[in-house]
Structures are given as C-alpha cells and as structure tokens.
Design a protein around this motif. Structure first.
Motif, mmCIF file in Angstrom:
data_model
loop_
_atom_site.group_PDB
_atom_site.id
_atom_site.type_symbol
_atom_site.label_atom_id
_atom_site.label_comp_id
_atom_site.label_asym_id
_atom_site.label_seq_id
_atom_site.Cartn_x
_atom_site.Cartn_y
_atom_site.Cartn_z
ATOM 1 N N SER A 724 0.829 -1.207 0.000
ATOM 2 C CA SER A 724 0.000 0.000 0.000
ATOM 3 C C SER A 724 0.862 1.254 0.000
ATOM 4 C CB SER A 724 -0.927 -0.009 1.217
ATOM 5 O OG SER A 724 -1.670 1.182 1.292
ATOM 6 N N VAL A 725 1.915 1.269 0.834
ATOM 7 C CA VAL A 725 2.804 2.431 0.899
ATOM 8 C C VAL A 725 3.444 2.686 -0.465
ATOM 9 C CG1 VAL A 725 4.980 3.286 1.844
ATOM 10 C CG2 VAL A 725 3.273 2.277 3.358
ATOM 11 N N VAL A 726 3.990 1.624 -1.048
ATOM 12 C CA VAL A 726 4.687 1.783 -2.329
ATOM 13 C C VAL A 726 3.711 2.167 -3.433
ATOM 14 C CG1 VAL A 726 5.963 0.552 -4.120
ATOM 15 C CG2 VAL A 726 6.573 0.244 -1.714
ATOM 16 N N HIS A 727 2.587 1.470 -3.500
ATOM 17 C CA HIS A 727 1.621 1.742 -4.575
ATOM 18 C C HIS A 727 1.125 3.182 -4.519
ATOM 19 C CE1 HIS A 727 -1.609 1.138 -7.430
ATOM 20 N NE2 HIS A 727 -2.463 1.619 -6.544
ATOM 21 N N ASN A 728 0.788 3.665 -3.327
ATOM 22 C CA ASN A 728 0.259 5.031 -3.203
ATOM 23 C C ASN A 728 1.343 6.085 -3.374
ATOM 24 O OD1 ASN A 728 -2.606 4.579 -2.609
ATOM 25 N ND2 ASN A 728 -1.891 3.619 -0.731
ATOM 26 N N THR A 729 2.580 5.764 -2.996
ATOM 27 C CA THR A 729 3.678 6.716 -3.196
ATOM 28 C C THR A 729 4.034 6.839 -4.667
ATOM 29 O OG1 THR A 729 4.561 6.166 -1.010
ATOM 30 C CG2 THR A 729 6.033 7.300 -2.537
ATOM 31 N N LEU A 730 3.968 5.730 -5.388
ATOM 32 C CA LEU A 730 4.384 5.721 -6.796
ATOM 33 C C LEU A 730 3.225 5.955 -7.762
ATOM 34 C CD1 LEU A 730 6.934 2.752 -6.865
ATOM 35 C CD2 LEU A 730 7.338 5.170 -6.428
ATOM 36 N N LYS A 731 2.108 6.436 -7.251
ATOM 37 C CA LYS A 731 0.984 6.691 -8.142
ATOM 38 C C LYS A 731 1.336 7.686 -9.236
ATOM 39 C CE LYS A 731 -3.295 5.577 -5.711
ATOM 40 N NZ LYS A 731 -4.532 6.114 -5.087
ATOM 41 N N SER A 732 2.165 8.656 -8.904
ATOM 42 C CA SER A 732 2.522 9.682 -9.879
ATOM 43 C C SER A 732 3.868 9.397 -10.546
ATOM 44 C CB SER A 732 2.566 11.056 -9.195
ATOM 45 O OG SER A 732 3.501 11.057 -8.126
ATOM 46 N N PHE A 733 4.342 8.153 -10.460
ATOM 47 C CA PHE A 733 5.636 7.792 -11.061
ATOM 48 C C PHE A 733 5.566 7.966 -12.579
ATOM 49 C CE2 PHE A 733 8.602 4.883 -13.030
ATOM 50 C CZ PHE A 733 9.756 5.040 -12.281
ATOM 51 N N ASP A 734 6.564 8.670 -13.131
ATOM 52 C CA ASP A 734 6.636 8.906 -14.573
ATOM 53 C C ASP A 734 8.086 8.749 -15.000
ATOM 54 O OD1 ASP A 734 6.559 9.715 -17.181
ATOM 55 O OD2 ASP A 734 5.662 11.685 -16.794
ATOM 56 N N ILE A 735 8.366 7.738 -15.799
ATOM 57 C CA ILE A 735 9.731 7.423 -16.179
ATOM 58 C C ILE A 735 10.414 8.560 -16.920
ATOM 59 C CG2 ILE A 735 9.178 6.433 -18.443
ATOM 60 C CD1 ILE A 735 11.691 5.055 -15.859
ATOM 61 N N ASN A 736 9.631 9.495 -17.420
ATOM 62 C CA ASN A 736 10.201 10.626 -18.146
ATOM 63 C C ASN A 736 10.661 11.751 -17.220
ATOM 64 O OD1 ASN A 736 9.747 9.527 -20.784
ATOM 65 N ND2 ASN A 736 7.570 9.981 -20.510
ATOM 66 N N ILE A 817 7.332 -0.454 -10.396
ATOM 67 C CA ILE A 817 7.881 0.342 -11.503
ATOM 68 C C ILE A 817 7.813 -0.433 -12.810
ATOM 69 C CG2 ILE A 817 10.018 1.328 -12.431
ATOM 70 C CD1 ILE A 817 10.728 2.151 -9.564
ATOM 71 N N THR A 818 8.149 -1.713 -12.760
ATOM 72 C CA THR A 818 8.132 -2.504 -13.997
ATOM 73 C C THR A 818 6.723 -2.649 -14.563
ATOM 74 O OG1 THR A 818 8.034 -4.530 -12.667
ATOM 75 C CG2 THR A 818 10.207 -3.798 -13.431
ATOM 76 N N GLN A 819 5.719 -2.534 -13.697
ATOM 77 C CA GLN A 819 4.336 -2.586 -14.178
ATOM 78 C C GLN A 819 3.908 -1.273 -14.822
ATOM 79 O OE1 GLN A 819 2.158 -3.680 -10.675
ATOM 80 N NE2 GLN A 819 2.709 -5.852 -10.831
ATOM 81 N N VAL A 826 12.552 1.253 -20.147
ATOM 82 C CA VAL A 826 13.713 0.678 -19.465
ATOM 83 C C VAL A 826 14.992 0.967 -20.244
ATOM 84 C CG1 VAL A 826 14.767 -1.480 -18.685
ATOM 85 C CG2 VAL A 826 12.306 -1.100 -18.393
ATOM 86 N N THR A 827 14.916 0.835 -21.558
ATOM 87 C CA THR A 827 16.070 1.130 -22.404
ATOM 88 C C THR A 827 16.553 2.560 -22.203
ATOM 89 O OG1 THR A 827 15.312 -0.450 -24.048
ATOM 90 C CG2 THR A 827 16.877 1.219 -24.779
ATOM 91 N N LYS A 828 15.611 3.479 -22.184
ATOM 92 C CA LYS A 828 15.964 4.892 -22.015
ATOM 93 C C LYS A 828 16.583 5.137 -20.648
ATOM 94 C CE LYS A 828 13.929 9.515 -22.206
ATOM 95 N NZ LYS A 828 12.687 10.287 -22.436
ATOM 96 N N LEU A 829 16.025 4.490 -19.625
ATOM 97 C CA LEU A 829 16.533 4.681 -18.277
ATOM 98 C C LEU A 829 17.958 4.154 -18.148
ATOM 99 C CD1 LEU A 829 16.243 5.293 -15.265
ATOM 100 C CD2 LEU A 829 15.166 3.043 -15.006
ATOM 101 N N ALA A 866 9.258 -8.949 -16.819
ATOM 102 C CA ALA A 866 8.807 -10.237 -16.311
ATOM 103 C C ALA A 866 9.741 -10.777 -15.244
ATOM 104 C CB ALA A 866 8.684 -11.228 -17.460
ATOM 105 N N VAL A 867 11.033 -10.593 -15.449
ATOM 106 C CA VAL A 867 11.991 -11.150 -14.505
ATOM 107 C C VAL A 867 11.950 -10.409 -13.177
ATOM 108 C CG1 VAL A 867 14.408 -11.705 -14.145
ATOM 109 C CG2 VAL A 867 13.410 -11.872 -16.399
ATOM 110 N N CYS A 868 11.714 -9.095 -13.232
ATOM 111 C CA CYS A 868 11.641 -8.334 -11.988
ATOM 112 C C CYS A 868 10.558 -8.886 -11.066
ATOM 113 C CB CYS A 868 11.365 -6.865 -12.288
ATOM 114 S SG CYS A 868 12.773 -6.047 -13.044
ATOM 115 N N GLY A 869 9.495 -9.349 -11.659
ATOM 116 C CA GLY A 869 8.428 -9.944 -10.857
ATOM 117 C C GLY A 869 8.899 -11.191 -10.134
#
Length: 1013
Positions: A724-736, A817-819, A826-829, A866-869
């Motif tokens: 719950s902590v991670v999901h709600n903290t990363l709601k606004s996660f944007d790889i850009n 993050i992988t989801q 990932v390539t860009k990162l 897939a592997v991260c999972g």
C-alpha cells in the motif's frame, strides 16, 4: 363535550416555537397568545398576523389561505423579517386579540401541496427557488379543550425565514395567483407596515407619493439586507454561548438523580415517585428511563392517559396497578393499605384527573375543588416515614406539557410535596423545553416565593435526558449505544444510516472483542480499530504512538464552529502509510463527547444520500439548535479535492433546506498528499518524520527517526502495508521525470545489493542538479522529490549517500515500476544510467554479469519486466538468482538486458581508440577472462571474447542509431590498411590460435557486422 364559549377570555400562552415542527406544544381553546400582530422588530424575532378563518366558506378557504400566505410571505421577504401567519386565531372586534379558536382541517396535505404550487405561480421565475426556501410548509398545531382533552381543531401556521444568504439584496414582486375572483392589479410589491402587509407597487392611477415611497424602499433594501446579516450573526453567537449550558445540565442531572453517586446501581435514592401531566405520542420513545427507574408510584394528571397517554404506553412494557386517589385515604392500618395497593410489587399508577369508572375530568379552574383533597391524601401517604424511606426517595416532576395556569393541578401537587418533604432537596423537575421551564419557574416563584431553578433540568432534550438516565445503569451502559449527552442511539435508526459508521460514547465498552488479537493486527500494519484507542484510553497495553498533531487538531476543530457556513472542512493531508487515517480516527475518539462522530464508509457512495443521512444524524432527537451537538464526519480515501467540495456543497444545501444556519457539521478530510508547507487555514500535513516527542515513545528502537523505519522494524509486518505504501507513493511515477528515473536506478541497485549506497554527488550528476548555492545548503530529499520518503540518507560529512529504506521496499518498488514501464522506457533509463553512473554499480551486479553466458544469437535487450516480478516474489539476492527455476530463456534475456548499458562501454574501448578508456576500465576486465560459465541444470555454458565482442558490436550497432553524437563513428567500409582493419586482423590471428573453430566463425561474423556498419 361541554366547552366554554369562543368569546370567553382565557389565560395567556406563548405561540408555537418559531420554525419548529416536532415540538409537543399545543394550544388550549380560548387561551390568548401573548404576542400582538406586529411589524419588523429586530428582524429575527418573528412578526405575527392572525386570521380567524372560521367565517370562510369551504369553497373559499383554500383561496383565502393562499392569498394571505403569499401576501404575508412577500412582505416579510422584502422587509427581511421573520414572521408567522396564524389561521384559527381570532382578532378584534369579534374576538379577543390573539384568542385561540382553531379550525377543522380534513386534508392537511392539500394545504401543503397547494401552497407549493402557488409559490410557483405567484413569484417571478428567477425567485421561485428562493421563495420555496423562505416560505416553510404549513404547520398544524393541535388545540385542546380546557380540561386538557383532545379536540378535532388545530391552528394552521406558516413561518417565513428570509435568510440573508438566500435573499441577498433581491426584491420580490408577486402576481395574482389566477384563482381568486377579486379584481386586483396583476403585480404587487408587499412590505410589512405595522401589523399588516402593504402594497407599494405603483400603477397608472398611483400618485407621486406612491412612486416615491416605492423607490425609497427599493433604495433601502441593501441596508436592510446588511442589517439582517448583522442580526443573524448576533443570534448565532447567542446560540453558541448557550451550548455550554447543555454540558452543565448533563452533569447536573446525573448528580441530582443519583444523589451524588453518579450511578443508579448504587444511588442514594432507593425509591422514585413520578408526577406528570399530559403527554404526546412523540415523547414516548424518549421515556424508556421510566421503566428502568421502576417508580414506586406515578401521579398522572392526564385525563386520557389510559386511552392514549403515558399509562397506555407504560402498560405495554411492564406491569402496573392502576389506582384512584381515594384508595390512598387512611381508613385502616398503613401497612394494610400498602399491601392492598401492592406498593412493593409493581408501580402504583394514580390517575389524578379522572380515567377510572367513567369519572369526568375537571377543568383546570375546577380541579382543586373537585379532586384536590384526594390527591393531597396520596401525597401525604407516600411521604410517611413508614411507607417510603425517609430522605431516601426522590420526587420527579416530569413536565411533558407547559404549565401556564396558576390553578394548574401540578402546582398544587408541588406545593404539597414541598410541605411534606420540608424543602426541595428531594425534588427534581424535568422540563421538556426551556419555555416550559420558564413558565413553571415563574408560577412557583409567584405562588410560593420559591426559586426552583437549581432543581430543574431544561437545557437537555427529552431524548438526552432519557439517554443520560439509562447510561447510569451499568447493564444499559454496556448493552446500549449512546451519543453525546447520553442520547440513546436506537438500532433501527443507526441501521438507516447505511453510509455512515457511527462512533458512540461508550464504543467498545462491554464488548467481546479479542483485544490482544486486534492490537497485534494493528501493530503489524493492519487497519486501526476503535479498540486500539479504547485500550490507549483505559491504559491497557497498546502499541499506538500518540502523534503530536493530535492536540493541534483537537483545538482547531471546535473553533471551526464559530463560522457562518453550516458545513466546514478541515484537511488532514498525509504521506502514504504514515498514520494519517489512524490520527483522524484518534481525533474522532478524543472528541466523541463533544461531537456526534461518524466515518463515511465508502468514498464512492451517492453523495446526495450521504448528505441526507448526515443531516438526519444531526437532527436526530435534537430539537432546539441552541443545544444541538454538532457532527464530526471523517472522510477518507478521496482521490481529489473536487469530490470533497462536491460533498460539502451537497451537505450545505441540505442544511439550508432544514434551516440550519450555524456551523453544525465539520468534515475531517483525511487524504494522501505530497509534502507541503501549510499556507492555507484549516489544514495540516502529517509526514514521515517523527518528532522528538514521538521518538521518545520508541526508545527501545535505536535510530528510529521516521515512521517508515519504525514500521519496518516489525518482524511480522504485513506485506499489504508495504504494498500500500509503495503503490500510493508511486501513483505519480513517470519514467520521463528525473525524480522517477533516479528512484528507478536506486531501486535496481538495491534489489541487487540491499546495503549498497549510491553517492549523492552521482545522483546530482544524474539529474543535472543546479550548482549548490553559495549561501545555505541543498537538501538530499529534493533529489527524489515526492519519493523522498522511500530513501535513507547516510551522512558522513561531505560524503553523503542514499539507499532505499528497506530491501522489501526496494523489491516492492521494483515490481511496481516494472508494471508502469515498457521496454522502451527501461532502455531509455539504463541508457542514462550507463552514461552517468556505470562505474558505481554494486559488486553483486558485477558478479552476476561476470557469470552470465553471452548468447550472440539472442537479442541484447529483452523482457526485463517479467523477470523483476520473479526477483520480487522470491526476495532474492543477486547470488541466489541462478537457483531459481526460470522460464525458458527468461534468465538469459534478463541478464542480457542488464548488460547492454555497459556493453557499449566495452565496445567503445575496443573500437573507439580508447577515447573513454579511463571511464570504462573497470568494466572491461569483465570481458578479458578467457572463459565464463554458469552452472544450470548440470550443463556448462561457454562464452568467449568472440561472442562477447559480437554482443558488444550488436549493442553498438543499435545504440549508434540512438545516440550517434556520443559514439566514435567508424567508416561504412573497412578498407585494408585502416586502423580498424589492422586491429581486427591481429585479433583474428589471436582467436584462431586459442579458440575452437565455432568461436572463430563467431568472430568472423563480427567482422562482417563491423564492415556492414
């Protein structure tokens, strides 16, 4: 039924309470209202207008009713004054001014419906809604005969409330309804002029004076509106100042009825005697305390009590013995009389004004002569020391109707008890309302020169009185649920509030919950329960940390009641998983004795229904706004403030419909948000950092400076909490975004090595942070922005470094993050990471790469997601990756993906003339050993420099198209004699001498690729 003539002058009485509908007040035929017809006074005190309404034919009654109400209402609205028009009240010259006559109404609903339709017809379209809100539905007040028996008549009353927030500075013209035969002008403009309504609207025949008066009034409307607003504010302040009296009355009742013990299980009074008058059916549900008190005797002065009064209601719940006063006359031994009356077995119900053997009731003025002596015998008998214990019984005067006559039988009963008991120490007076108390107090003071105020309870509603007395019995306190002021929360009513979870005063008391199990669940990250706060309050062992913000919010919320809006908002914003919901629930728990508290069950519920139930909850068993207990409603899990505002507006609209003007509802909005500096009133933020005071509660846990670090020390912490902590903290996660990219890299690093710290300077380089200011410092948390709660900072002077706060947090972030990302993301990162922090990757990651067989036949990038999972689900370290049963090809593909961002560095070294040699030296050694292998299913995988070279060339080939500016370009055709061609020829001879034929062919293939590039 014999009655006095209509013209006979009666006693003075008060009008029915203004803008109220559920009071038990009734008029007595021929009594006189003590208020004259009048114009505006202070605009809050209602003006009155009387209509006899008895000489109107049935055909014209509705027409006259509508005409008079519309005219009176428009006049009050334009004059900005409250007002009540009465139908069934006489006026001179035919009757005494204000005389109660009453009218027979067969269809009450027809009056309400017709009035609503008339408002639509008679007011301008733009003012129809305002008029509907200002003109209240008709009220039908019952009229009693002088002997207090019921009649078939009533007085019709309509209240007008032109609230300043509704009327503002508008003016209200009316039009003929179209249902009157009278030929009047089409448009009118009514105002109050003394005791009547006057039309100021000028027409073609009007003189200049009429037009001048009309314009003068129009010009004064703005001033009138401001004056109305000012008077409303004064009135609201008076209401607020009287609220404290309710708390005093609550304690006073507990003191008097128990004799100071504050419990009826061990009261100083062994017996109770009740003296009461005419009741109303609405009062019965609030008289349950009579059954629990089990009174020895009840002196009932209601002549129809056995038919539909208190006796009829009481007999359905317990056994009673009905007696006449004559049975108490001492004609034999007192003990024999008591045995015949069965005083010690069940309640003796004495009907003091007929009701037995067809005995006729007496009028108030005649009662003392007809029945006074026999009732005196009853009182004298009960007060004997050999009947009831001396000083150990309490006489309760339960005034269910207003006593307004000096000859009222209850006054005589009071006088007799006062004489027999030698004072008022054994007397308690319970009044249904303040008006009832005032009349009772004044009559006793005038008649007997006694101040009874100190022995009267009148500030509490009857429901509050009922609940207070019931709560003094331990069995009731455990089995029933009580609201503030001990108002009983009935099961059926609570069930009707299906959108609210109500918190009661005695929540968790007498419950059978396993408190140890509940505490363990909460300690390990489960949702808070009311029992957690019950344990905290009762000083039982608890795992709860009292937050510093609690005292602040407890102080602010009661102060919000001074505002003018019916519904106000306080925002408790918090970081995910930092105890925001727990703190909000603790606030409700701490204020449950001052507010009616509830939690909204579902943030997606129908807001219109929620608003309706909240107002119902507010008004339940509360009559007078001066003594209302406000609502504190906690709302949680809202996604945006727009939904919160929508709910607040709907509640305010519902309050306006019910004439609720002062602040009676406080919304405590508990919402996840990013850290901020409070710049607005009525909001605060609860973050991850623990204060010094809060840390003192955790002395057994060293270096626990944040809430997350405290939670992560728990060995059985629920995975749901972390997710719950991670999901709600990363709601606004944007790889850009740079913040997100940096967090992703740190997450990847800590998945491979939980103890690895990433230098802060490298993080600054990664996100291209602006130079450090010359004055002051820059905070490390700013590097990670909204995700700063998930990092731990190691500060060793100038050498600062960061890592994820816990391996489980890193793994959960990895999965989340992988989801949210694609292969291209990932390539860009990783492309960014290779350029700015490749040499700082942890040794664990290097070892994994070192042991990885490179397969040139496979793509150099693959499905990292897939592997991260798999990594996250197994909680693996890098050294354990090879023991997992991987899906076919997935493990190799994963490692190839990790390799590509540093494979280019190797290819750049061998192909780029060493321009970036120093930067990539540490990675080149990984490819210089002759053979790498990884044991898997008993097989050996071999990897040579040739295959490594081929993989690097493939990486180079693809990356060259993406970042051509950062690569050393080589010619499209490798000509003989060129440096590149020479290097390849040397390498070819070396590989031919040391490696097998297949690997040699791989190298040849790599040469062809280079030539093709």
């Amino acid at each position: 039924h014999s009655t006095s003539s209509e013209n006979q002058r009666g006693r003075l009485c008060k009008p029915y309470p203004f803008n109220r509908y559920h009071d038990t007040y009734r008029y007595i035929e021929s009594s006189i209202l003590d208020t004259i017809e009048s114009g505006p006074s202070n605009l809050i005190e209602p003006c009155h207008e009387y209509k006899a309404f008895i000489n109107t034919t049935d055909e014209n009654k509705m027409i006259k009713f509508i005409f008079e109400v519309i005219r009176f209402a428009a006049a009050c609205m334009n004059s900005r004054t409250n007002g009540t028009i009465h139908f069934g009240i006489g006026d001179m010259p035919d009757f005494t001014h204000g005389q109660v006559l009453g009218v027979v109404v067969e269809d009450k609903e027809a009056y309400a419906n017709e009035l609503k339709s008339a408002i639509e017809r008679c007011f301008e379209y733009k003012h129809k809604d305002t008029a509907q809100m200002c003109i209240k539905p008709p009220r039908f007040v019952e009229v009693l005969y002088k002997d207090m028996t019921s009649s078939d008549k009533c007085v019709i009353e309509v209240d007008i409330v032109p609230d300043s927030t509704i009327c503002e500075e508008n003016i209200y013209h009316t039009f003929n309804s179209g249902k009157t035969k009278a030929k009047k002008k089409e448009k009118q403009f009514y105002v109050r002029d003394g005791g009547s309504s006057k039309d100021l609207y000028p027409d073609a025949t009007s003189g200049k004076d009429v037009e001048k008066n009309y314009q003068k009034f129009i010009d004064s409307v703005a001033h009138l509106s401001q004056r109305r607003k000012t008077e409303e504010e004064k009135h609201l302040s008076l209401i607020k100042s009287s609220t404290q009296a309710s708390y005093v009355s609550h304690h006073k009742l507990r003191e008097i009825i128990t004799g100071g013990t504050l419990t009826l299980d061990k009261s100083n009074f062994e017996r109770y005697v009740i003296v009461t008058n005419k009741s109303h059916v609405r009062q019965f549900e609030s008289l349950g305390f009579l059954v629990e008190l089990n009174p020895t005797a009840v002196l009932d002065f209601h002549p129809e009590s056995a038919k539909d009064g208190l006796l009829y209601h009481f007999k359905q719940q317990c056994t009673v013995n009905v007696h006449s006063p004559a049975q108490y006359k001492i004609t034999e031994a007192v003990e024999d009389i008591a045995n015949k009356l069965k005083l010690t077995r069940s309640t003796s119900w004495v009907l003091c004004n007929s009701g037995i053997e067809d005995e006729a009731p007496s009028d108030i003025g005649q009662w003392l002569m007809d029945k006074g002596a026999s009732v005196q015998d009853v009182i004298s008998f009960l007060c004997r020391k050999d009947v009831l214990p001396n000083k150990r019984f309490l006489v309760i005067f339960l005034l269910l109707s207003t006593v307004s006559e000096t000859t009222d039988p209850l006054l005589e009963a009071f006088n007799q008890f006062h004489k027999e008991l030698g004072g008022t120490d054994q007397i308690l007076c319970i009044c249904d309302n303040e008006r009832c108390f005032t009349s009772w107090k004044d009559l006793i003071e005038v008649q007997y020169k006694i101040d009874i105020s100190g022995r009267c309870i009148y500030k509490l509603s009857l429901a509050a009185i009922n609940g207070t007395i019931l709560s003094l019995f331990s069995k009731c306190h455990r089995s029933k649920r009580f609201l503030p002021h001990s108002v009983l929360l009935k099961t059926d009513f609570e069930s009707s509030l299906n959108t609210l979870d109500v918190l009661c005063m005695n929540q968790c008391e007498g419950g059978n919950e396993d408190k140890i199990l509940i505490e363990e669940n909460f300690y390990n990250g489960g949702k808070p329960s009311w029992c957690n706060f019950y344990c905290l309050e009762s000083r039982e062992p608890t795992t709860y940390i009292t937050r510093d913000k609690l005292d602040l919010i407890k102080t602010i919320i009661p102060d919000l009641l001074c505002q003018r809006k019916p519904c106000v908002l306080f925002n408790l914003l918090h970081a995910p998983g930092c105890g925001g919901t727990t703190l909000a629930m603790h606030v409700l728990w701490a204020l449950r004795d001052r507010f009616r508290c509830a939690v909204l069950k579902d943030s997606n519920a129908d807001f219109a229904e929620v608003a309706n139930q909240v107002v119902q909850f507010l008004m339940h068993d509360q009559k007078d706004q001066s003594s209302w207990v406000p609502i504190l409603l906690m709302i949680d899990d809202f996604n945006n403030m727009e939904k919160v505002s929508e709910l607040q507006q709907l509640i305010e609209h519902k309050c306006t419909e019910n004439n609720i003007k002062s602040t009676q509802i406080v919304l405590l909005n508990c919402m996840r948000a990013e850290p901020f500096h409070p710049s607005e009133e009525n909001r605060t933020f609860l973050g991850n950092d623990l204060s010094y005071k809060e840390q003192k509660h955790l002395t057994q846990i060293p270096n626990c400076e944040t809430f997350y670090s405290f939670m992560m020390t728990k060995p059985q912490l629920k995975p749901e909490y972390i997710n719950s902590v991670v999901h709600n903290t990363l709601k606004s996660f944007d790889i850009n975004q740079k913040y997100s990219q940096l967090l992703a890299v740190l997450t990847l690093v800590n998945v491979y090595n939980a103890d690895f710290y990433l230098p802060v300077n490298l993080c600054k380089t990664f996100i291209s942070l602006e130079p450090k200011p010359l004055c002051g410092t820059d905070k490390v948390e700013e590097l990670f922005g909204k995700f700063s709660n998930l990092i731990n900072i190691k500060d060793e002077g100038e050498d600062k470094a960061v890592k994820m706060i816990h391996p489980k947090i890193a793994q959960c972030c990895f999965k989340d993050i992988t989801q949210k990302t694609t292969k291209a993301d990932v390539t860009k990162l990783l492309k960014l990471a290779k350029l700015k922090m490749a040499s700082f990757l942890p040794p664990g990651l290097q070892e994994t790469i070192k042991k990885t067989p490179l397969q040139p036949t496979k793509p150099f990038y693959s499905d990292l997601v897939a592997v991260c999972g798999v990594v996250s689900s197994h909680g693996l370290k890098s050294s354990q990756l090879r023991i997992v049963e991987w899906p076919a090809g997935l493990f190799q593909s994963f490692l190839q993906s990790l390799l590509y961002f540093f494979s280019f560095l190797f290819s750049e070294q061998i192909l780029g003339g060493g321009r970036h040699f120093q930067r990539v030296r540490c990675w080149s050694s990984a490819f210089k050993t002759g053979e790498f292998h990884l044991g898997r299913s008993g097989e050996q995988f071999h990897c040579s420099r040739a295959s490594a070279c081929l993989s690097a060339i493939r990486v180079h080939n693809w990356l060259r198209c993406q970042l051509s500016a950062q690569f050393v370009p080589f010619s499209m055709k490798s000509s003989p004699g060129s440096r590149l061609h020479t290097r390849l020829r040397v390498s070819l001879r070396t590989f031919r001498a040391n490696y097998q034929h297949a690997e040699y062919l791989d190298y040849v293939a790599s040469v062809q690729i280079i030539r093709y590039c």
